[in-house]
Design a protein around this motif. Structure first.
Motif, mmCIF file in Angstrom:
data_model
loop_
_atom_site.group_PDB
_atom_site.id
_atom_site.type_symbol
_atom_site.label_atom_id
_atom_site.label_comp_id
_atom_site.label_asym_id
_atom_site.label_seq_id
_atom_site.Cartn_x
_atom_site.Cartn_y
_atom_site.Cartn_z
ATOM 1 N N GLY A 84 -2.772 1.750 -25.477
ATOM 2 C CA GLY A 84 -2.793 3.136 -25.928
ATOM 3 C C GLY A 84 -4.172 3.563 -26.387
ATOM 4 O O GLY A 84 -4.603 4.682 -26.143
ATOM 5 N N THR A 85 -4.880 2.665 -27.035
ATOM 6 C CA THR A 85 -6.234 2.969 -27.497
ATOM 7 C C THR A 85 -7.174 3.112 -26.312
ATOM 8 O O THR A 85 -7.990 4.031 -26.268
ATOM 9 N N LEU A 86 -7.073 2.212 -25.352
ATOM 10 C CA LEU A 86 -7.935 2.294 -24.181
ATOM 11 C C LEU A 86 -7.632 3.516 -23.330
ATOM 12 O O LEU A 86 -8.532 4.110 -22.748
ATOM 13 N N SER A 87 -6.369 3.903 -23.245
ATOM 14 C CA SER A 87 -6.017 5.044 -22.402
ATOM 15 C C SER A 87 -6.496 6.359 -23.000
ATOM 16 O O SER A 87 -6.521 7.368 -22.314
ATOM 17 N N ASP A 88 -6.896 6.375 -24.264
ATOM 18 C CA ASP A 88 -7.413 7.588 -24.887
ATOM 19 C C ASP A 88 -8.921 7.730 -24.744
ATOM 20 O O ASP A 88 -9.461 8.792 -24.982
ATOM 21 N N ASP A 89 -9.609 6.659 -24.396
ATOM 22 C CA ASP A 89 -11.070 6.694 -24.320
ATOM 23 C C ASP A 89 -11.507 7.212 -22.953
ATOM 24 O O ASP A 89 -11.250 6.571 -21.928
ATOM 25 N N PRO A 90 -12.167 8.368 -22.893
ATOM 26 C CA PRO A 90 -12.578 8.922 -21.593
ATOM 27 C C PRO A 90 -13.547 8.024 -20.836
ATOM 28 O O PRO A 90 -13.537 8.009 -19.609
ATOM 29 N N ARG A 91 -14.359 7.258 -21.545
ATOM 30 C CA ARG A 91 -15.299 6.369 -20.857
ATOM 31 C C ARG A 91 -14.566 5.274 -20.105
ATOM 32 O O ARG A 91 -14.924 4.945 -18.970
ATOM 33 N N VAL A 92 -13.533 4.710 -20.710
ATOM 34 C CA VAL A 92 -12.749 3.666 -20.046
ATOM 35 C C VAL A 92 -12.068 4.231 -18.814
ATOM 36 O O VAL A 92 -12.065 3.620 -17.736
ATOM 37 N N LEU A 93 -11.501 5.424 -18.953
ATOM 38 C CA LEU A 93 -10.838 6.051 -17.806
ATOM 39 C C LEU A 93 -11.829 6.374 -16.699
ATOM 40 O O LEU A 93 -11.531 6.194 -15.511
ATOM 41 N N ALA A 94 -13.024 6.840 -17.051
ATOM 42 C CA ALA A 94 -14.036 7.161 -16.044
ATOM 43 C C ALA A 94 -14.507 5.908 -15.316
ATOM 44 O O ALA A 94 -14.668 5.911 -14.088
ATOM 45 N N VAL A 95 -14.714 4.820 -16.063
ATOM 46 C CA VAL A 95 -15.144 3.563 -15.433
ATOM 47 C C VAL A 95 -14.041 3.024 -14.515
ATOM 48 O O VAL A 95 -14.311 2.590 -13.391
ATOM 49 N N ALA A 96 -12.793 3.078 -14.979
ATOM 50 C CA ALA A 96 -11.687 2.597 -14.147
ATOM 51 C C ALA A 96 -11.567 3.428 -12.875
ATOM 52 O O ALA A 96 -11.387 2.884 -11.772
ATOM 53 N N PHE A 97 -11.675 4.738 -12.995
ATOM 54 C CA PHE A 97 -11.596 5.606 -11.826
ATOM 55 C C PHE A 97 -12.743 5.328 -10.868
ATOM 56 O O PHE A 97 -12.550 5.244 -9.652
ATOM 57 N N THR A 98 -13.951 5.153 -11.404
ATOM 58 C CA THR A 98 -15.107 4.865 -10.555
ATOM 59 C C THR A 98 -14.931 3.547 -9.813
ATOM 60 O O THR A 98 -15.221 3.466 -8.612
ATOM 61 N N LEU A 99 -14.442 2.531 -10.491
ATOM 62 C CA LEU A 99 -14.214 1.245 -9.827
ATOM 63 C C LEU A 99 -13.164 1.365 -8.725
ATOM 64 O O LEU A 99 -13.318 0.775 -7.644
ATOM 65 N N LEU A 100 -12.097 2.111 -8.993
ATOM 66 C CA LEU A 100 -11.073 2.320 -7.963
ATOM 67 C C LEU A 100 -11.641 3.044 -6.756
ATOM 68 O O LEU A 100 -11.390 2.659 -5.608
ATOM 69 N N VAL A 101 -12.417 4.089 -6.983
ATOM 70 C CA VAL A 101 -12.990 4.852 -5.869
ATOM 71 C C VAL A 101 -13.946 3.985 -5.066
ATOM 72 O O VAL A 101 -13.890 3.961 -3.827
ATOM 73 N N VAL A 102 -14.812 3.252 -5.755
ATOM 74 C CA VAL A 102 -15.764 2.391 -5.048
ATOM 75 C C VAL A 102 -15.021 1.320 -4.256
ATOM 76 O O VAL A 102 -15.361 1.026 -3.103
ATOM 77 N N GLY A 103 -13.973 0.740 -4.840
ATOM 78 C CA GLY A 103 -13.191 -0.267 -4.124
ATOM 79 C C GLY A 103 -12.506 0.290 -2.885
ATOM 80 O O GLY A 103 -12.545 -0.322 -1.813
ATOM 81 N N PHE A 104 -11.893 1.461 -3.028
ATOM 82 C CA PHE A 104 -11.222 2.048 -1.876
ATOM 83 C C PHE A 104 -12.205 2.510 -0.810
ATOM 84 O O PHE A 104 -11.951 2.351 0.386
ATOM 85 N N VAL A 105 -13.339 3.061 -1.211
ATOM 86 C CA VAL A 105 -14.349 3.468 -0.231
ATOM 87 C C VAL A 105 -14.894 2.241 0.493
ATOM 88 O O VAL A 105 -15.080 2.251 1.715
ATOM 89 N N GLY A 106 -15.123 1.154 -0.249
ATOM 90 C CA GLY A 106 -15.561 -0.081 0.397
ATOM 91 C C GLY A 106 -14.534 -0.610 1.378
ATOM 92 O O GLY A 106 -14.880 -1.075 2.473
ATOM 93 N N GLY A 107 -13.255 -0.538 1.013
ATOM 94 C CA GLY A 107 -12.201 -0.959 1.939
ATOM 95 C C GLY A 107 -12.143 -0.099 3.185
ATOM 96 O O GLY A 107 -11.971 -0.604 4.302
ATOM 97 N N VAL A 108 -12.303 1.200 3.018
ATOM 98 C CA VAL A 108 -12.287 2.100 4.178
ATOM 99 C C VAL A 108 -13.494 1.834 5.065
ATOM 100 O O VAL A 108 -13.377 1.843 6.295
#
Length: 136
Positions: free
Chosen positions: A41-65
Protein backbone atom coordinates in the motif's frame (compact mmCIF):
# COMPACT_ATOMS: atom_id res chain seq x y z
CA UNK A 1 -2.99 10.81 -35.86
CA UNK A 2 -0.09 11.63 -33.58
CA UNK A 3 -0.84 15.35 -33.83
CA UNK A 4 -4.46 14.63 -32.94
CA UNK A 5 -3.39 12.72 -29.81
CA UNK A 6 -1.07 15.55 -28.77
CA UNK A 7 -3.87 18.10 -29.35
CA UNK A 8 -6.35 16.09 -27.26
CA UNK A 9 -3.84 15.60 -24.44
CA UNK A 10 -3.02 19.32 -24.49
CA UNK A 11 -6.68 20.24 -24.38
CA UNK A 12 -7.38 17.87 -21.48
CA UNK A 13 -4.33 19.09 -19.55
CA UNK A 14 -5.32 22.73 -19.92
CA UNK A 15 -9.07 22.32 -19.46
CA UNK A 16 -8.98 21.16 -15.83
CA UNK A 17 -7.46 22.68 -12.75
CA UNK A 18 -5.72 19.41 -11.84
CA UNK A 19 -2.46 21.15 -10.97
CA UNK A 20 -4.20 22.99 -8.11
CA UNK A 21 -5.70 19.83 -6.63
CA UNK A 22 -4.06 18.31 -3.57
CA UNK A 23 -6.01 15.50 -1.92
CA UNK A 24 -6.03 15.04 1.82
CA UNK A 25 -6.81 11.93 3.83
CA UNK A 26 -10.11 13.44 4.96
CA UNK A 27 -11.26 14.33 1.44
CA UNK A 28 -10.78 10.82 0.09
CA UNK A 29 -12.17 8.95 3.06
CA UNK A 30 -9.17 7.06 4.45
CA UNK A 31 -5.95 7.83 6.23
CA UNK A 32 -2.49 6.32 5.93
CA UNK A 33 -0.20 5.06 8.59
CA UNK A 34 -2.47 2.84 10.60
CA UNK A 35 -1.54 -0.57 11.85
CA UNK A 36 -3.10 -2.12 8.74
CA UNK A 37 -0.81 -0.16 6.42
CA UNK A 38 1.15 -2.56 4.26
CA UNK A 39 4.38 -2.24 2.33
CA UNK A 40 2.44 -2.74 -0.91
CA UNK A 41 0.00 0.00 0.00
CA UNK A 42 2.85 2.37 0.76
CA UNK A 43 4.64 1.60 -2.49
CA UNK A 44 1.46 1.91 -4.55
CA UNK A 45 1.05 5.50 -3.30
CA UNK A 46 4.51 6.67 -4.35
CA UNK A 47 4.41 8.16 -7.88
CA UNK A 48 8.12 7.51 -8.39
CA UNK A 49 7.70 3.77 -7.78
CA UNK A 50 4.75 3.65 -10.16
CA UNK A 51 6.66 5.61 -12.82
CA UNK A 52 9.70 3.33 -12.56
CA UNK A 53 7.52 0.21 -12.71
CA UNK A 54 5.66 1.54 -15.75
CA UNK A 55 8.92 2.48 -17.47
CA UNK A 56 10.38 -0.98 -16.87
CA UNK A 57 7.23 -2.62 -18.24
CA UNK A 58 7.26 -0.45 -21.36
CA UNK A 59 10.96 -1.03 -21.99
CA UNK A 60 10.49 -4.78 -21.50
CA UNK A 61 7.54 -4.99 -23.85
CA UNK A 62 9.21 -2.80 -26.48
CA UNK A 63 12.31 -4.99 -26.27
CA UNK A 64 10.15 -8.09 -26.71
CA UNK A 65 8.40 -6.59 -29.72
CA UNK A 66 11.76 -5.65 -31.24
CA UNK A 67 12.91 -9.26 -30.79
CA UNK A 68 9.73 -10.51 -32.44
CA UNK A 69 10.07 -8.19 -35.41
CA UNK A 70 13.81 -8.17 -36.05
CA UNK A 71 15.13 -11.37 -34.55
CA UNK A 72 15.88 -14.64 -36.31
CA UNK A 73 12.93 -16.81 -37.30
CA UNK A 74 13.58 -19.29 -34.48
CA UNK A 75 13.58 -16.45 -31.95
CA UNK A 76 10.48 -14.72 -33.35
CA UNK A 77 8.04 -17.45 -32.36
CA UNK A 78 9.42 -17.80 -28.84
CA UNK A 79 9.63 -14.04 -28.29
CA UNK A 80 6.11 -13.55 -29.65
CA UNK A 81 4.74 -16.15 -27.26
CA UNK A 82 6.71 -14.65 -24.35
CA UNK A 83 5.41 -11.13 -25.09
CA UNK A 84 1.82 -12.41 -25.34
CA UNK A 85 2.06 -14.38 -22.08
CA UNK A 86 3.76 -11.49 -20.26
CA UNK A 87 1.11 -9.08 -21.53
CA UNK A 88 -1.67 -11.35 -20.32
CA UNK A 89 -0.03 -11.78 -16.91
CA UNK A 90 0.43 -8.03 -16.52
CA UNK A 91 -3.21 -7.40 -17.45
CA UNK A 92 -4.52 -10.03 -15.04
CA UNK A 93 -2.18 -8.90 -12.28
CA UNK A 94 -3.15 -5.28 -12.83
CA UNK A 95 -6.84 -6.10 -12.59
CA UNK A 96 -6.57 -8.36 -9.56
CA UNK A 97 -4.18 -6.11 -7.64
CA UNK A 98 -6.21 -3.04 -8.59
CA UNK A 99 -9.42 -4.59 -7.32
CA UNK A 100 -7.72 -5.66 -4.08
CA UNK A 101 -6.14 -2.26 -3.43
CA UNK A 102 -9.27 -0.30 -4.28
CA UNK A 103 -11.38 -2.54 -2.02
CA UNK A 104 -9.02 -2.17 0.93
CA UNK A 105 -8.86 1.58 0.37
CA UNK A 106 -12.66 1.77 0.49
CA UNK A 107 -12.48 0.28 3.98
CA UNK A 108 -13.39 -3.32 3.14
CA UNK A 109 -11.68 -5.98 5.25
CA UNK A 110 -8.91 -7.93 3.55
CA UNK A 111 -11.07 -11.06 3.32
CA UNK A 112 -13.71 -9.17 1.34
CA UNK A 113 -11.04 -7.58 -0.86
CA UNK A 114 -9.63 -11.03 -1.65
CA UNK A 115 -13.16 -12.27 -2.41
CA UNK A 116 -13.69 -9.37 -4.80
CA UNK A 117 -10.37 -10.14 -6.51
CA UNK A 118 -11.36 -13.81 -6.77
CA UNK A 119 -14.64 -12.77 -8.38
CA UNK A 120 -12.74 -10.76 -10.98
CA UNK A 121 -10.43 -13.74 -11.56
CA UNK A 122 -13.49 -15.94 -12.11
CA UNK A 123 -14.94 -13.50 -14.60
CA UNK A 124 -11.61 -13.37 -16.45
CA UNK A 125 -11.55 -17.16 -16.54
CA UNK A 126 -15.08 -17.25 -17.98
CA UNK A 127 -14.16 -14.66 -20.61
CA UNK A 128 -11.08 -16.71 -21.57
CA UNK A 129 -13.11 -19.94 -21.84
CA UNK A 130 -15.82 -18.20 -23.87
CA UNK A 131 -13.24 -16.71 -26.23
CA UNK A 132 -11.59 -20.11 -26.62
CA UNK A 133 -14.90 -21.78 -27.42
CA UNK A 134 -15.90 -19.11 -29.92
CA UNK A 135 -12.54 -19.07 -31.69
CA UNK A 136 -11.82 -22.79 -31.52
Amino acid sequence: MGLFVVAVLGWVARSRGWYHYSPSAESIGWAHGGEGETQLGTLSDDPRVLAVAFTLLVVGFVGGVVLVVSGPVEMQAAAGLAVAVAGGLVLVGYLLLGVYLSATRRGHPRSLAVAESATVAGVLFLVAVTAQLLMG
